[in-house]
Design an enzyme around this catalytic site. Structure first.
Site, PDB file in Angstrom:
ATOM      1  N   ASP A  71    -123.397 -20.025 -49.060  1.00 43.76           N
ATOM      2  CA  ASP A  71    -124.773 -20.479 -49.268  1.00 43.76           C
ATOM      3  C   ASP A  71    -124.992 -21.959 -48.986  1.00 43.76           C
ATOM      4  O   ASP A  71    -126.124 -22.423 -48.959  1.00 43.76           O
ATOM      5  CB  ASP A  71    -125.194 -20.201 -50.719  1.00 43.76           C
ATOM      6  CG  ASP A  71    -125.378 -18.717 -50.943  1.00 43.76           C
ATOM      7  OD1 ASP A  71    -125.929 -18.070 -50.041  1.00 43.76           O
ATOM      8  OD2 ASP A  71    -124.969 -18.221 -52.004  1.00 43.76           O
TER       9      ASP A  71
ATOM     10  N   HIS B  49    -116.771 -20.299 -56.050  1.00 36.61           N
ATOM     11  CA  HIS B  49    -116.912 -18.855 -55.852  1.00 36.61           C
ATOM     12  C   HIS B  49    -115.963 -18.148 -56.797  1.00 36.61           C
ATOM     13  O   HIS B  49    -114.867 -18.635 -57.060  1.00 36.61           O
ATOM     14  CB  HIS B  49    -116.563 -18.487 -54.397  1.00 36.61           C
ATOM     15  CG  HIS B  49    -117.050 -17.141 -53.993  1.00 36.61           C
ATOM     16  ND1 HIS B  49    -116.348 -15.994 -54.247  1.00 36.61           N
ATOM     17  CD2 HIS B  49    -118.181 -16.756 -53.346  1.00 36.61           C
ATOM     18  CE1 HIS B  49    -117.024 -14.959 -53.780  1.00 36.61           C
ATOM     19  NE2 HIS B  49    -118.143 -15.388 -53.225  1.00 36.61           N
TER      20      HIS B  49
HETATM   21  N1  ACO Z   1    -120.314 -27.455 -59.449  1.00 31.70           N
HETATM   22  C1  ACO Z   1    -119.646 -28.105 -60.430  1.00 31.70           C
HETATM   23  N2  ACO Z   1    -118.718 -27.528 -61.200  1.00 31.70           N
HETATM   24  C2  ACO Z   1    -118.444 -26.243 -60.978  1.00 31.70           C
HETATM   25  C3  ACO Z   1    -119.092 -25.494 -59.970  1.00 31.70           C
HETATM   26  C4  ACO Z   1    -120.059 -26.151 -59.191  1.00 31.70           C
HETATM   27  N3  ACO Z   1    -120.707 -25.512 -58.200  1.00 31.70           N
HETATM   28  N4  ACO Z   1    -118.614 -24.226 -59.962  1.00 31.70           N
HETATM   29  C5  ACO Z   1    -117.699 -24.174 -60.946  1.00 31.70           C
HETATM   30  N5  ACO Z   1    -117.589 -25.387 -61.556  1.00 31.70           N
HETATM   31  C6  ACO Z   1    -116.659 -25.758 -62.600  1.00 31.70           C
HETATM   32  C7  ACO Z   1    -117.079 -25.190 -63.955  1.00 31.70           C
HETATM   33  O1  ACO Z   1    -117.887 -26.100 -64.656  1.00 31.70           O
HETATM   34  C8  ACO Z   1    -115.743 -24.980 -64.603  1.00 31.70           C
HETATM   35  O2  ACO Z   1    -115.266 -26.221 -65.028  1.00 31.70           O
HETATM   36  P1  ACO Z   1    -114.462 -26.357 -66.423  1.00 31.70           P
HETATM   37  O3  ACO Z   1    -113.193 -25.578 -66.178  1.00 31.70           O
HETATM   38  O4  ACO Z   1    -114.270 -27.816 -66.603  1.00 31.70           O
HETATM   39  O5  ACO Z   1    -115.328 -25.716 -67.470  1.00 31.70           O
HETATM   40  C9  ACO Z   1    -114.838 -24.520 -63.464  1.00 31.70           C
HETATM   41  O6  ACO Z   1    -115.409 -25.130 -62.295  1.00 31.70           O
HETATM   42  C10 ACO Z   1    -114.762 -23.012 -63.284  1.00 31.70           C
HETATM   43  O7  ACO Z   1    -116.091 -22.503 -63.170  1.00 31.70           O
HETATM   44  P2  ACO Z   1    -116.534 -21.031 -63.571  1.00 31.70           P
HETATM   45  O8  ACO Z   1    -117.985 -21.046 -63.894  1.00 31.70           O
HETATM   46  O9  ACO Z   1    -115.601 -20.467 -64.595  1.00 31.70           O
HETATM   47  O10 ACO Z   1    -116.283 -20.248 -62.227  1.00 31.70           O
HETATM   48  P3  ACO Z   1    -116.852 -18.817 -61.874  1.00 31.70           P
HETATM   49  O11 ACO Z   1    -115.861 -18.182 -60.992  1.00 31.70           O
HETATM   50  O12 ACO Z   1    -117.245 -18.053 -63.091  1.00 31.70           O
HETATM   51  O13 ACO Z   1    -118.197 -19.170 -61.112  1.00 31.70           O
HETATM   52  C11 ACO Z   1    -119.787 -19.524 -59.408  1.00 31.70           C
HETATM   53  C12 ACO Z   1    -118.393 -18.989 -59.748  1.00 31.70           C
HETATM   54  C13 ACO Z   1    -120.853 -18.800 -60.274  1.00 31.70           C
HETATM   55  C14 ACO Z   1    -120.091 -19.183 -57.943  1.00 31.70           C
HETATM   56  C15 ACO Z   1    -119.824 -21.044 -59.658  1.00 31.70           C
HETATM   57  O14 ACO Z   1    -118.853 -21.692 -58.866  1.00 31.70           O
HETATM   58  C16 ACO Z   1    -121.205 -21.647 -59.410  1.00 31.70           C
HETATM   59  O15 ACO Z   1    -122.052 -21.627 -60.302  1.00 31.70           O
HETATM   60  N6  ACO Z   1    -121.435 -22.182 -58.185  1.00 31.70           N
HETATM   61  C17 ACO Z   1    -122.743 -22.719 -57.831  1.00 31.70           C
HETATM   62  C18 ACO Z   1    -123.712 -21.584 -57.499  1.00 31.70           C
HETATM   63  C19 ACO Z   1    -123.422 -20.956 -56.157  1.00 31.70           C
HETATM   64  O16 ACO Z   1    -123.207 -21.650 -55.167  1.00 31.70           O
HETATM   65  N7  ACO Z   1    -123.436 -19.595 -56.123  1.00 31.70           N
HETATM   66  C20 ACO Z   1    -123.221 -18.852 -54.872  1.00 31.70           C
HETATM   67  C21 ACO Z   1    -121.939 -18.079 -54.923  1.00 31.70           C
HETATM   68  S1  ACO Z   1    -121.683 -17.246 -53.382  1.00 31.70           S
HETATM   69  C22 ACO Z   1    -122.577 -15.840 -53.477  1.00 31.70           C
HETATM   70  O17 ACO Z   1    -122.848 -15.293 -54.494  1.00 31.70           O
HETATM   71  C23 ACO Z   1    -123.108 -15.228 -52.210  1.00 31.70           C
END
Ligand code: ACO
Length: 447
Positions: A367, A311
């Site tokens: 979610d 998140h």
């Molecule tokens: N699975 C695996 N790796 C992940 C995940 C995940 N779900 N989420 C983040 N990471 C990793 C990224 O690859 C990144 O790794 P790195 O540093 O080696 O490159 C690191 O964690 C940071 O990730 P970011 O994308 O920079 O985090 P951000 O805060 O921008 O993204 C997000 C947040 C979009 C929610 C992300 O965690 C994601 O895509 N999760 C899966 C989708 C999801 O569940 N969305 C619902 C969110 S809740 C809502 O909106 C109601």
């Protein structure tokens, strides 16, 4: 400046001019407009902040929702989400969000009565609904029909009048489940079910969704309660994408139906309201518990994400996920265990012990389990964001009211960094390069 003023200020030295500026710090922020004083020369416009996606910019002051993402805290008007989920109801929570305080018994009764008596829609709206194709996505229908409500209630444009605002609040909270259920039944070709005002908010919604030939529909109390709690958990989440859309659109002083339609449109996107659907697809794709280690390996090697994890704000367990996981077990006792649950539980266990997820502070979000519950209740995946929207309406409305009453707000209008062409002269059509050789000669790239 006194010593304490100095402590609450930021000193900036502009290395272009050598000048020093002292900007006050208030509530842990500096005012971006104070940067304008920082100029290279008298006719310079002044310094601006560049912040795509508002990663570090506060767009408003708010007293509605508090989130501490590191500690996993979520509070509406100061009340912890755990207590509201356990002790409150969705309509009471909606009252709290919109009015700022919990109601007494009488106020709650009047509020509930008022919402329940705004559940019907104009008959012409049914015809409007009928115009959508049989396979139209219910979220697309919701965006269209919520926006269309503004044409039925032209009085809603009086956004400066408190009485008008109150009326639109009742109408919108009252009619959302009706529009949502109609969008679902339209896709199946089933006749629409009229609201039953003797039922609870969630119970009436279940009735409008699933009632067939019964003379009176009795919602399953466990599912009714679970849905009510899910609505509470989704009721507000401070300045997220859809709330920002609502605030930004309503800053033009447009009616709230148009602004809430914009919120629904923002929620339609897979990065916002659509992640729980993606969780279901992921669990189905994994297929069985023994395939989880292989799936985790693929995520760690960058072949996809563990949906429902991570998140932007929460770097700890999303408090809503904890509550939802508990409800899931109550629901499955009624509906039978969703076979995907075993995969979800084991997936969560393995991920929470894995250094990849620990190091990146990736925990289950709202979610991860909500889709499993919705699926067990009989909602098709396309309805998941619609359910989210019903729950979020009180939050959007509370934020809308706060916004239009805030004397510091003006029409939302960000700045940009212009990186395009300098002034150039218009070329008559006959003198412009044509496709083919000329394009290469002039280095023109066409998309
Ligand atoms: N699975 C695996 N790796 C992940 C995940 C995940 N779900 N989420 C983040 N990471 C990793 C990224 O690859 C990144 O790794 P790195 O540093 O080696 O490159 C690191 O964690 C940071 O990730 P970011 O994308 O920079 O985090 P951000 O805060 O921008 O993204 C997000 C947040 C979009 C929610 C992300 O965690 C994601 O895509 N999760 C899966 C989708 C999801 O569940 N969305 C619902 C969110 S809740 C809502 O909106 C109601």
């Amino acid at each position: 400046m006194s010593d304490s003023d100095h402590r609450n200020s930021l000193t900036i030295i502009d290395n272009r001019t050598g000048k020093s500026y002292e900007l006050p710090i208030e509530n842990g922020t500096i005012r971006s407009m104070d940067l304008r004083k920082i100029k290279e020369s008298e006719d310079d416009f002044g310094l601006l902040g560049y912040d795509p996606a508002f990663l570090n910019t506060c767009s408003c002051k708010s007293t509605i929702t508090f989130i501490d993402g590191d500690k996993g805290i979520l509070r509406y008007r100061g009340y912890p989400i755990e207590q509201l989920a356990e002790k409150s109801s969705f309509l009471e929570t909606a009252y709290l969000l919109i009015k700022g305080e919990l109601p007494d018994k009488e106020r709650l009764a009047v509020w509930t009565y008022n919402i329940r008596h705004h559940t019907m829609t104009h008959a012409n709206l049914t015809k409007f609904m009928d115009g959508f194709r049989y396979d139209a996505h219910p979220m697309g229908i919701l965006v269209g029909t919520v926006g269309a409500l503004s044409t039925f209630y032209p009085d809603a444009k009086n956004v400066g009048q408190e009485e008008s605002r109150k009326l639109q609040v009742r109408r919108l909270i009252g009619k959302m489940p009706t529009l949502a259920a109609m969008s679902f039944r339209h896709s199946l070709g089933f006749p629409y079910v009229l609201p039953d005002n003797d039922l609870s908010y969630a119970g009436n919604f279940l009735s409008m969704m699933f009632r067939m030939t019964e003379r009176s529909y009795k919602p399953n109390p466990v599912l009714e309660h679970a849905l009510d709690v899910l609505f509470i958990l989704h009721a507000d989440h401070e300045q997220n994408c859809s709330t920002n859309a609502v605030r930004s659109v309503s800053s033009s002083m447009v009616d709230p139906y148009s602004a809430i339609a914009a919120g629904c449109a923002a929620l339609y996107g897979p990065l916002h309201g659509g992640a729980n659907e993606a969780v279901i697809h992921m669990l189905k794709q994994i297929g069985s518990v023994d395939k989880i280690p292989e799936f985790i390996r693929s995520v760690k090697s960058g072949e996809g994400r563990l949906m429902g994890f991570g998140h932007r704000v929460y770097k700890n367990y999303d408090p809503r996920a904890r509550i939802i996981k508990k409800i899931a077990f109550d629901v499955f006792e009624e509906t039978g265990r969703n076979p995907l649950l075993d995969i979800a539980i084991e997936l969560e266990r393995i991920a929470l012990e894995d250094d990849y997820f620990i190091g990146r502070k990736l925990y289950p979000n709202v979610d991860f389990y909500s889709g499993l519950i919705y699926q067990a209740m009989g909602f098709p995946t396309e309805m998941f964001p619609v359910l989210f929207a019903i729950g979020r309406v009180p939050g959007w409305l509370a934020q809308w009211i706060e916004h239009v009453k805030d004397p510091e707000q003006k029409i939302a209008r960000p700045r940009q960094i212009y990186l395009g062409e300098e002034c150039r002269h218009y070329v008559p059509l006959d003198d412009r390069p044509r496709r083919g050789d000329d394009e290469q000669k002039f280095g023109i790239c066409r998309l």
